[in-house]
Design a protein around this motif. Sequence first.
Motif, PDB file in Angstrom:
ATOM      1  N   HIS A   1       0.701   1.684  -3.882  1.00 59.07           N
ATOM      2  CA  HIS A   1      -0.827   1.955  -3.544  1.00 59.07           C
ATOM      3  C   HIS A   1      -1.555   0.854  -3.994  1.00 59.07           C
ATOM      4  O   HIS A   1      -2.758   1.085  -4.705  1.00 59.07           O
ATOM      5  CB  HIS A   1      -1.034   3.199  -4.544  1.00 59.07           C
TER       6      HIS A   1
ATOM      7  N   THR B   1      -1.253   6.441  -7.972  1.00 60.04           N
ATOM      8  CA  THR B   1      -1.794   7.076  -6.912  1.00 60.04           C
ATOM      9  C   THR B   1      -2.527   5.991  -6.059  1.00 60.04           C
ATOM     10  O   THR B   1      -3.019   4.965  -6.521  1.00 60.04           O
ATOM     11  CB  THR B   1      -2.582   8.393  -7.177  1.00 60.04           C
ATOM     12  N   ALA B   2      -2.849   6.607  -4.812  1.00 63.24           N
ATOM     13  CA  ALA B   2      -3.567   5.732  -3.777  1.00 63.24           C
ATOM     14  C   ALA B   2      -5.107   5.669  -4.400  1.00 63.24           C
ATOM     15  O   ALA B   2      -5.844   4.632  -4.427  1.00 63.24           O
ATOM     16  CB  ALA B   2      -3.849   6.482  -2.544  1.00 63.24           C
TER      17      ALA B   2
ATOM     18  N   TRP C   1       0.798  -1.041  -0.008  1.00 63.59           N
ATOM     19  CA  TRP C   1      -0.016   0.044   0.038  1.00 63.59           C
ATOM     20  C   TRP C   1       1.006   1.061   0.081  1.00 63.59           C
ATOM     21  O   TRP C   1       0.491   2.219  -0.739  1.00 63.59           O
ATOM     22  CB  TRP C   1      -1.131  -0.015   1.212  1.00 63.59           C
TER      23      TRP C   1
ATOM     24  N   TYR D   1       0.072   0.997  -8.687  1.00 62.64           N
ATOM     25  CA  TYR D   1      -0.588   1.895  -9.084  1.00 62.64           C
ATOM     26  C   TYR D   1       0.005   3.507  -8.900  1.00 62.64           C
ATOM     27  O   TYR D   1       0.956   3.540  -7.814  1.00 62.64           O
ATOM     28  CB  TYR D   1      -2.031   2.075  -8.322  1.00 62.64           C
TER      29      TYR D   1
END
Length: 196
Positions: free
Chosen positions: A130, A146-147, A126, A144
């Motif tokens: 992300h 962005t979150a 995470w 990814y």
Amino acid sequence: MSNGCVHRERNNRVRKAQGALVRRLKRSALVIITAAVTAGVTLNLPSAEAEAPALQPVTVVELYQPDEPAYTSDMDVSWHEWQPIGKAAGVVPVALLDLAEEYNINPVYAAAVFVLETGWGSSSAWLNNHNPAGIRCGDRYCKYGTATDGLRRMMEIMADYYTNGLTTVAQQRSLWSETEDTEQIVQLMIQLAEGK
């Protein structure tokens, strides 16, 4: 017109108006009583033979049904209103709540998946990539930009499962997870909903 005729005509108009008012009041009273009975209200009215009406208690049955679903493995995962409180408020990303509504996914369910898969938002998958839910791209975990991108992909998968008939927590988790974690998700949903 004589004075007596004027009074008679006025009295007739008054009686007609009073009659119409009484009919409207009776109709309104009937509507109110019907609505009260339908809603589960007990009206303790005096009987017709009673000389003087006595004060009688009126019982109102509790009609409030919470909008909160029962958190079970058979719960439908479609969207309902939820605002995180307590520990969840500090961990669940705002974007998750917005995307849950956009994709019509239960935000408590999505938050429970996020919490389980990211260790309350602390996993390296995470924090560095992300990836909110162990989403795989072939033989590796997806990364990814962005979150929000990662959370959007998680919601797309959940919505796709739902569209294809996997509508309960148990059904979605059976396909999503390599281990049987449905009960963990249910417990996390309860915990999140209670703000613990």
